[in-house]
Write an enzyme that holds these catalytic residues in place. Structure first.
Site, PDB file in Angstrom:
ATOM      1  N   GLY A 156     -56.204  23.731 -41.024  1.00 21.68           N
ATOM      2  CA  GLY A 156     -56.953  22.510 -40.765  1.00 21.68           C
ATOM      3  C   GLY A 156     -56.078  21.410 -40.210  1.00 21.68           C
ATOM      4  CG  PHE A 176     -52.992  16.611 -42.743  1.00 18.44           C
ATOM      5  CD1 PHE A 176     -52.678  15.453 -42.061  1.00 18.44           C
ATOM      6  CD2 PHE A 176     -52.011  17.592 -42.877  1.00 18.44           C
ATOM      7  CE1 PHE A 176     -51.433  15.265 -41.511  1.00 18.44           C
ATOM      8  CE2 PHE A 176     -50.745  17.399 -42.326  1.00 18.44           C
ATOM      9  CZ  PHE A 176     -50.460  16.235 -41.635  1.00 18.44           C
ATOM     10  CE  LYS A 209     -37.963  17.029 -41.228  1.00 19.62           C
ATOM     11  NZ  LYS A 209     -36.942  17.330 -40.193  1.00 19.62           N
ATOM     12  CG  HIS A 256     -40.566  10.886 -40.075  1.00 11.57           C
ATOM     13  ND1 HIS A 256     -39.251  11.268 -39.893  1.00 11.57           N
ATOM     14  CD2 HIS A 256     -41.317  11.975 -39.760  1.00 11.57           C
ATOM     15  CE1 HIS A 256     -39.213  12.514 -39.477  1.00 11.57           C
ATOM     16  NE2 HIS A 256     -40.447  12.963 -39.388  1.00 11.57           N
ATOM     17  CD  GLN A 272     -38.866  14.811 -30.499  1.00 14.71           C
ATOM     18  OE1 GLN A 272     -38.185  14.846 -31.515  1.00 14.71           O
ATOM     19  NE2 GLN A 272     -39.418  15.891 -29.974  1.00 14.71           N
TER      20      GLN A 272
END
Length: 327
Positions: free
Chosen positions: A217, A219, A234, A237, A288
């Protein structure tokens, strides 16, 4: 100066693997011949690796002979249990291309996938997972990080009372495997995108590991099942504060009373004066993703806004720290 590129190149060409497999020091000519490179280029690369303490050199009557240092044997060879080879290759071939446009990222305040790869930057993970090969590199890289940091963050608090755990965005499953190793009476479910789950099952998590399950799924858009503990390693962030609040509110709603959420992140000092590694990670989030690294107080504030209390913070002294909130 591009110190990392020296290391990346030696990894990519197989220098450290060759020296480990050889079982003895080798000359630059021998290394160049076996790896199919120029002798001049290889000699300069090897000498730079000596300067970076990644190789050691011994002068003999036959000439200079090179061998791995302990650090390169442990972290830079593919066969080591603590190998960082995959994350090195991901940084070399993907992350550093985004960093070429750091000035543009600072000017615009957004990631640089469009300039680096010619693809939309609106969905960061759509960009990161733009091919199965790229997704596999990312997942393998993240797994290698948890091979050296996972136990520290999972042991920062006694999590043994939580027996029903969801690892949101658990990727390749290395952290989940560390969890069931540390807390053998628990079960953990990796919740991730369907294509990520497929690769994790096929490439990374052994089918005989019955304590690890999977849930497919998104989330942000799909429901989150009930559990006693949610791990977000992680994850926050990657996103701005609004997205973080949205996700944590969903987690709080799903969480059983008395349960909790464990955030695994690299924490900035409260005055944001360091650590340098975390400051650089935050720059990487700029080029990124949509997110940033935060202080413990900033994460605590996000948790409190979602309803979590009894917030505890543990700095591990390693790359990643732990924040625990309770419902």
């Amino acid at each position: 100066f591009p110190y990392p590129q020296v290391m990346f190149t030696a990894c990519e060409l197989g220098v450290f693997d060759l020296l480990l497999e050889s079982g003895e020091p080798l000359s630059s000519d021998a290394i160049a011949a076996r790896l199919g490179t120029s002798t001049m280029g290889m000699e300069r690369l090897l000498d730079a690796c000596v300067g970076l303490k990644l190789l050691a050199v011994e002068l003999t009557q036959e000439g200079a002979l090179y061998r791995n240092t302990e650090i390169s044997n442990i972290y830079l060879t593919k066969s080591s249990p603590k190998s960082q080879y995959h994350i090195m290759m991901y940084y070399s071939n993907t992350v550093y291309l985004c960093w070429h446009y750091l000035a543009d990222a600072v000017r615009e305040g957004r990631n640089q996938y469009e300039r680096a790869f010619g693809i939309s930057s609106k969905d960061p993970f759509g960009a990161m997972y733009r091919s199965e090969e790229e997704m596999l590199k990312f997942m393998a890289g993240q797994n290698s990080v948890w091979s050296i940091c996972g136990r520290d963050v999972l042991a920062a608090f006694d999590l043994s009372p939580f027996t029903q755990v969801y690892d949101l965005g658990g990727g390749g499953g290395a952290l989940a495997q560390e969890y069931v190793s540390l807390y053998p009476h628990s079960t953990i479910t990796i919740y991730d995108l369907p294509k990520v789950v497929h690769v994790a099952k096929e490439k990374f998590v052994p089918p005989e590991e019955r304590r690890i399950a999977f849930y497919e799924g998104d989330f942000f858009n799909d429901s989150i099942p009930e559990a006693e503990l949610y791990i977000l390693s992680k994850i926050l962030h990657d996103w701005d504060d609004d997205k973080c609040r949205q996700l944590l509110a969903k987690v709080y709603k799903a969480c059983k009373p008395g349960g909790g959420v464990l955030l695994v992140e690299s924490l900035l000092n409260e005055d944001k004066s360091g650590p340098l590694e975390t400051q650089l990670y935050s720059m990487n989030m700029l080029v990124q993703t949509e997110g940033k690294e935060r202080t413990a107080a900033e994460y605590s504030k996000l948790l409190e806004a979602a309803g979590f209390g009894e917030i505890q913070v543990k700095r591990t002294g390693k790359l990643y720290d732990a924040v625990l909130g309770r419902k």
